[in-house]
Design a protein around this motif. Structure first.
Motif: not given
Length: 859
Positions: A48-56, A576-581
Motif C-alpha cells: 500500500r502507498l501511504v499519503s504523506k508518509q514514508f513507506s517501507r 477490500m476493493e476500496a483498499m485495492q484502488h
C-alpha cells in the motif's frame, strides 16, 4: 502484515499499514484454510502507498496465543524464515525451543522475540538466547514464566554482552540460579548497548536483588529500569540499594509499580531522588504510600529532575494531597502528574486547583477515578483558565451537567488546553452542548474524549458543529454514547466541513445503514480524516458498501475498524476493493464468523488496469493488464503500483554513485515533456544519461534522494513510495514517486497522479531560504513568514486579501512541515533518514529580512 495463529480465525487489528488479519472467532479453522489465508496475504496483497508518509516493506509479525495444531506449527516455523519476518510473540504455545531457535538463528530480519507461558526449560531458553546472538538486527528479547536457571541466565547474559543491537530485555515471572543471576548482573553492567531492562514479578532473594541493582548502578548505557511486582520493601538491603540506583545510575525512567516499598524503601528512594541528575520519569503506582509516604516524596520534589510522576492507587488521604499540592507549586520541572484512584474530596480538589495555578511547569493532570463530583470539577475548571495545562483527564468521575457548565467557563479562558478526557462522567445531551459551545472558542484543542456518556442526538449535533468550527481539533471519541443514525448524520456533516479532524471513534453508538451512509458522505470530502472506528454497530453489508464508496473518494483515509457489524462477503469485498484502488487506505479491521465460510479472503478478481514495468534491457515501458504475479519488488515480492491510462510517468535508474544510467525511451521522454509542458530547452536523453542525479535538483533534495537510494541498495529499506507536489503557476500536479531495487541499481519512477489547472502567479520550487513563502513539498500546505501551515487554496485566498504583493514578487521555498516530518520519522526509525530530513526542515529567517517584510506589508 500481522498474523495471529490459533485454532479459530478472525480478523485482527491492523498494524503498520497492512490489511485484514487473522485472529479468533467461534469457527474452527482447518490447516488448509489457514494456508490459503496466508497465501493470499503474502502473495496477493498490494504494497500500500501511504499519503504523506514514508513507506517501507510490509513487515510480518507472528503472534501465537493458543496451542496450534502440528500442521500449523510447521507453517509457523516456516514463516520465521521469511525475509520480511520481523517478530515472534508466543503465549500458551508449548513449543519446541530448538525448532524455533534454528530459523531464528538463520534469520537476518527478526528484531523482536517474546516467549511466554510456553513450558520451555533452561536448555530451551539457552538455545533461543544463543540463537539471538546470530541475528544482527535483534533488538528485543523477552521471556515470561521461564525457569532460566544458571544455564539460561548465562546464555542471556552472553546475548546482552555480545548481540550487536540488543537494547531491550524483558523478564517476567522468571526464576534464576545464583550463578546465572550474577552473570546477568555483570552483563548489564558491561553492555554498551542495553537501554531498557524489565524484571517483573520474578523470584528474587535479597542477595539476588542487591546483586542486580549493583549491576544497574555500574551500567553506563541503561536508561530504563522496570521492577514492577518485585517485593523490594520486604528486603531492607534491597530497599537501601534502590537509593544508590537512583543516585548513581544514569537512569531516565524507573518503574516501581506494586513493589511494596514500605517506609524504608520510600525514604531510600527520596534520598536518591534528591541527588539524581538524570531521572525524569518515576512510576510508583500501587505502593500503599499513604499520607506519610507521599509527604516524604513531596519534600524532595522541588530538588528532583522529575518531569513525569505516577502516584495513582496509593491510599493518599487529605493530608497527603495537601502536602503534595504544596510541593507541586515549588517543583521546577514536573510536567505530567498521575493521581488516579485517589479519594480527593472537595478539599483535595481545592488544594490541587491552587497548585495547578501556581505551578509554572505542570502541563498534564490525570485524575481518573478520583470520585470528583460537580463541585470538585468546578474548582478545577476555575483553575484551568489561569494555568498552563495542556492535558486534563477526568475520566470515571461524576462531573454531570453542573460540573461541565462550570468547566466550560475555564475552557473558554484557557490558552493552552489540547487534550480533554471526560469519559464516563454522567454527561447528557445538555452537558455535551455546553461543552461543545465552550470548546469552539478554544484555539488549541486537539482531542476530546466523551465516551460512555449519554450524548444523544442533540449532543452529536453540537459536536458536529464543533468539528466544523474548530481549526485545531484532530480527534473526537464518542464510543458507547448512543448517538444513533440521526446523530451520525450531524457528525457526517461536521466531518465534511472540518479543516483538521484526523480520527473519529464511534464504537458501539447504535449506528445502522443510514448512519454509515451519512458518515460516508463526510469521509468522501473530509480534508484530513485518516481513521474511523465504527466497531460494534449494525451497519451490515449495505453500510460497509457505503463506507467503501466514501473511502474510495478520499485522498487521505488510511484505517477502518468495523468489527462486530454483521458484515458479510459482499460488504467485505467492497471494502477490500476500496483498499485495492485507494492510494492511502491501508488498514482494515473486520470480524464476522461467516467470512471464511463465504470465501471473503480469496483473491479478488483483477480489474483491467495498467502497471508500470520497466524492461531491464532498454527501459521501455510495457503496458500490461494488472496481475498480482507481474512486476514485484525483487526482495519482498509485493506488487508496487497500478495506475490508469490518464497518468503521466517518467522512469530512470541510478547506480551506487548517484549517476543516471538509463532513462525511458527518447520518444516517451519527448511525449512526457510535451504533456507536462516542460521547458522547451529541456535536455535530450543523451545528455541526461551519465549525469549525476544532483545536477537536476536542489543539493539538499539530492541528499535526501541519495540517502533513500543508498539505504535501498544496502538492504536497509526494501522500497519506498511517497506523495509530493510539483506545481507551476498554471498547473497543479500531485505526484507519486516509487524507488526500488532492480538488477543492482535503483529505479526511480515518478507518476503524475492528478493534474489540474490553477492560476497562482508564483514560482513554487525556485524560492530561496530568505523567501517569505514556504510550501511543504509532501502535503502542499503553505506558510507565510514561518507561521502555521494551511491548505494551499485557503492560503492563496488569504494572500489575495491580506498580502497581494507577495504573490507578485515572491517565490515559494520548498520545505517539509512538522506534520510530514513526524509522519516520516514515525514510519521509519532510521537515523540516516532523519538526518536527511533535517536538511529539508524550514530554516529560521534572519533579522536581515525585516526591511523586506516591512516593504511588503506597506504595499
Amino acid at each position: 502484515f500481522f498474523f495471529a495463529f490459533s485454532t479459530p480465525l478472525r480478523p485482527m487489528p491492523a498494524q503498520n499499514g497492512s490489511c485484514p488479519q487473522t485472529r479468533a472467532s467461534s469457527l474452527q479453522v482447518s490447516h488448509d484454510i489457514l494456508t490459503n489465508v496466508l497465501s493470499f496475504e503474502v502473495s496477493h496483497r498490494k504494497w500500500r502507498l501511504v499519503s504523506k508518509q514514508f513507506s517501507r516493506c510490509v513487515a510480518l509479525h507472528i503472534v501465537v496465543d493458543q496451542q496450534p495444531t502440528p500442521e500449523e506449527e510447521v507453517t509457523i516455523i516456516e514463516m520465521l524464515g521469511y525475509p520480511n519476518c520481523r517478530s515472534l510473540r508466543t503465549t500458551d504455545w508449548a513449543l519446541d525451543a530448538f525448532q524455533v531457535a534454528l530459523p531464528v538463528g538463520r534469520s537476518r530480519s527478526i528484531r523482536s522475540l517474546s516467549i511466554a507461558h510456553s513450558g520451555i526449560d533452561s536448555a530451551g531458553a539457552c538455545a533461543i538466547a544463543l540463537a539471538s546472538l546470530d541475528v544482527d538486527v535483534m533488538a528485543s528479547l523477552s521471556f515470561g514464566q521461564v525457569d532460566l536457571g544458571d544455564d539460561g541466565a548465562g546464555a542471556l547474559a552472553e546475548a546482552i554482552r555480545h548481540a550487536p543491537r540488543l537494547t531491550d530485555v524483558v523478564l517476567e515471572r522468571c526464576e534464576f540460579g545464583p550463578d546465572g543471576l550474577v552473570a546477568l548482573a555483570e552483563a548489564v553492567a558491561a553492555s554498551p548497548r542495553l537501554r531498557s531492562l524489565t524484571v517483573k514479578a520474578c523470584t528474587l532473594e535479597e542477595a539476588d536483588l542487591v546483586c542486580l541493582l549493583d549491576g544497574v548502578c555500574r551500567s553506563s548505557a541503561l536508561r530504563e529500569l522496570a521492577l514492577g511486582f518485585t517485593p523490594i520493601g520486604v528486603h531492607s538491603a534491597g530497599a537501601a540499594a534502590l537509593g544508590d540506583v537512583v543516585c548513581l545510575a544514569q537512569l531516565e525512567r524507573l518503574g516501581l509499580d506494586f513493589t511494596n516499598l514500605g517506609d524504608h524503601g520510600i525514604q531510600s528512594l527520596a534520598k536518591g531522588l534528591a541527588k539524581s541528575k538524570t531521572l525524569t520519569d518515576l512510576s510508583l503506582k500501587g505502593n500503599h504510600l499513604g499520607d506519610a509516604g507521599v509527604a516524604t516524596l513531596a519534600e524532595v520534589l522541588a530538588q528532583s529532575p522529575l518531569r513525569r510522576l505516577v502516584v495513582s492507587d496509593n491510599n493518599i488521604g487529605p493530608f497527603g494531597v495537601m502536602a503534595f499540592s504544596e510541593a507541586l507549586q515549588k517543583a521546577g520541572q514536573l510536567e505530567d502528574l498521575h493521581m488516579g484512584s485517589t479519594c480527593l474530596g472537595l478539599d483535595g480538589c481545592l488544594h490541587l486547583a491552587r497548585a495547578v495555578v501556581r505551578s509554572g511547569t505542570l502541563k498534564a493532570l490525570r485524575l481518573q477515578g478520583c470520585s470528583i463530583d460537580s463541585e470538585g470539577v468546578e474548582l478545577l475548571g476555575e483553575a484551568l483558565g489561569d494555568s498552563r495545562l495542556e492535558t486534563l483527564e477526568l475520566g470515571n468521575n461524576q462531573a454531570g451537567l453542573v460540573g461541565v457548565q462550570a468547566l466550560a467557563k475555564g475552557i473558554a479562558k484557557s490558552q493552552t488546553l489540547r487534550h480533554l478526557d471526560l469519559t464516563s462522567n454522567l454527561l447528557d445531551a445538555g452537558a455535551a452542548q455546553a461543552l461543545a459551545l465552550a470548546l469552539c472558542g478554544c484555539k488549541t484543542l486537539q482531542s476530546v474524549e466523551l465516551g460512555y456518556n449519554c450524548v444523544d442526538v442533540a449532543g452529536a449535533e453540537a459536536l458536529g458543529q464543533l468539528m466544523a468550527a474548530c481549526d485545531s481539533l484532530q480527534h473526537v471519541g464518542l464510543s458507547h454514547s448512543g448517538i444513533l443514525d440521526e446523530g451520525a448524520a450531524h457528525l457526517g456533516a461536521g466531518l465534511a466541513k472540518s479543516p483538521s479532524l484526523r480520527t473519529l471513534d464511534l464504537q458501539a453508538c447504535g449506528l445502522g445503514v443510514a448512519g454509515a451512509q451519512a458518515l460516508a458522505q463526510g469521509i468522501a470530502i473530509a480534508r484530513r480524516l485518516v481513521a474511523l472506528n465504527v466497531s460494534d454497530n449494525l451497519i451490515g453489508d449495505h453500510g460497509a458498501r457505503a463506507l467503501a464508496w466514501g473511502i474510495a473518494q478520499s485522498n487521505t483515509f488510511q484505517a477502518l475498524k468495523a468489527k462486530g457489524n454483521a458484515i458479510g462477503y459482499e460488504g467485505t469485498q467492497a471494502v477490500m476493493e476500496a483498499m485495492q484502488h485507494s492510494l492511502t487506505f491501508s488498514s482494515i479491521e473486520l470480524a464476522c464468523s461467516d467470512l471464511v465460510a463465504h470465501g471473503t479472503f480469496r483473491a479478488l478478481d483483477a480489474n483491467a488496469m495498467v502497471r508500470i514495468r520497466p524492461d531491464p534491457e532498454d527501459m521501455h515501458l510495457e503496458l500490461v493488464q494488472a496481475d498480482p504475479g507481474l512486476h514485484k519488488c525483487t526482495r519482498c515480492k509485493h506488487t508496487l503500483h497500478t495506475h490508469d491510462f490518464g497518468h503521466g510517468y517518467i522512469i530512470y535508474t541510478v547506480d551506487r554513485a548517484g549517476i543516471i544510467t538509463r532513462v525511458m525511451h527518447p520518444d516517451q521522454w519527448a511525449a512526457f515533456a510535451e504533456e507536462a509542458k516542460c521547458d522547451p530547452n529541456a535536455p535530450p536523453v543523451s545528455e541526461v544519461v551519465g549525469q549525476p542525479l544532483s545536477n537536476f535538483m536542489l543539493p539538499r533534495l539530492a541528499d535526501f534522494y541519495f540517502t533513500l537510494c543508498s539505504l535501498i541498495l544496502e538492504g536497509e529499506i526494501c522500497h519506498t513510495q511517497f506523495h509530493w507536489y510539483c506545481d507551476d503557476p498554471r498547473t497543479r500536479r500531485q505526484m507519486v514517486t516509487f524507488i526500488y531495487h532492480e538488477d543492482g541499481q535503483v529505479v526511480i519512477c515518478n507518476v503524475t497522479k492528478r493534474q489540474e489547472p490553477h492560476n497562482v502567479p508564483v514560482e513554487f520550487m525556485n524560492g530561496s531560504p530568505d523567501s517569505l513563502l514556504w510550501r511543504c513539498a509532501f502535503c502542499g500546505w503553505c506558510s507565510c513568514e514561518g507561521g502555521d501551515f494551511i491548505e494551499p487554496e485557503d492560503f492563496h485566498i488569504w494572500c489575495l486579501r491580506e498580502r497581494p504583493a507577495l504573490l507578485k514578487h515572491e517565490r515559494f521555498y520548498a520545505v517539509v512541515c512538522e506534520g510530514c516530518m513526524a509522519d516520516w520519522v514515525a514510519r521509519h526509525d532510521n537515523p540516516e533518514v532523519q538526518t536527511a530530513l533535517e536538511g529539508l526542515r524550514p530554516i529560521k529567517q534572519s533579522s536581515s529580512n525585516d526591511s523586506l517584510r516591512d516593504a511588503y506589508w506597506a504595499q
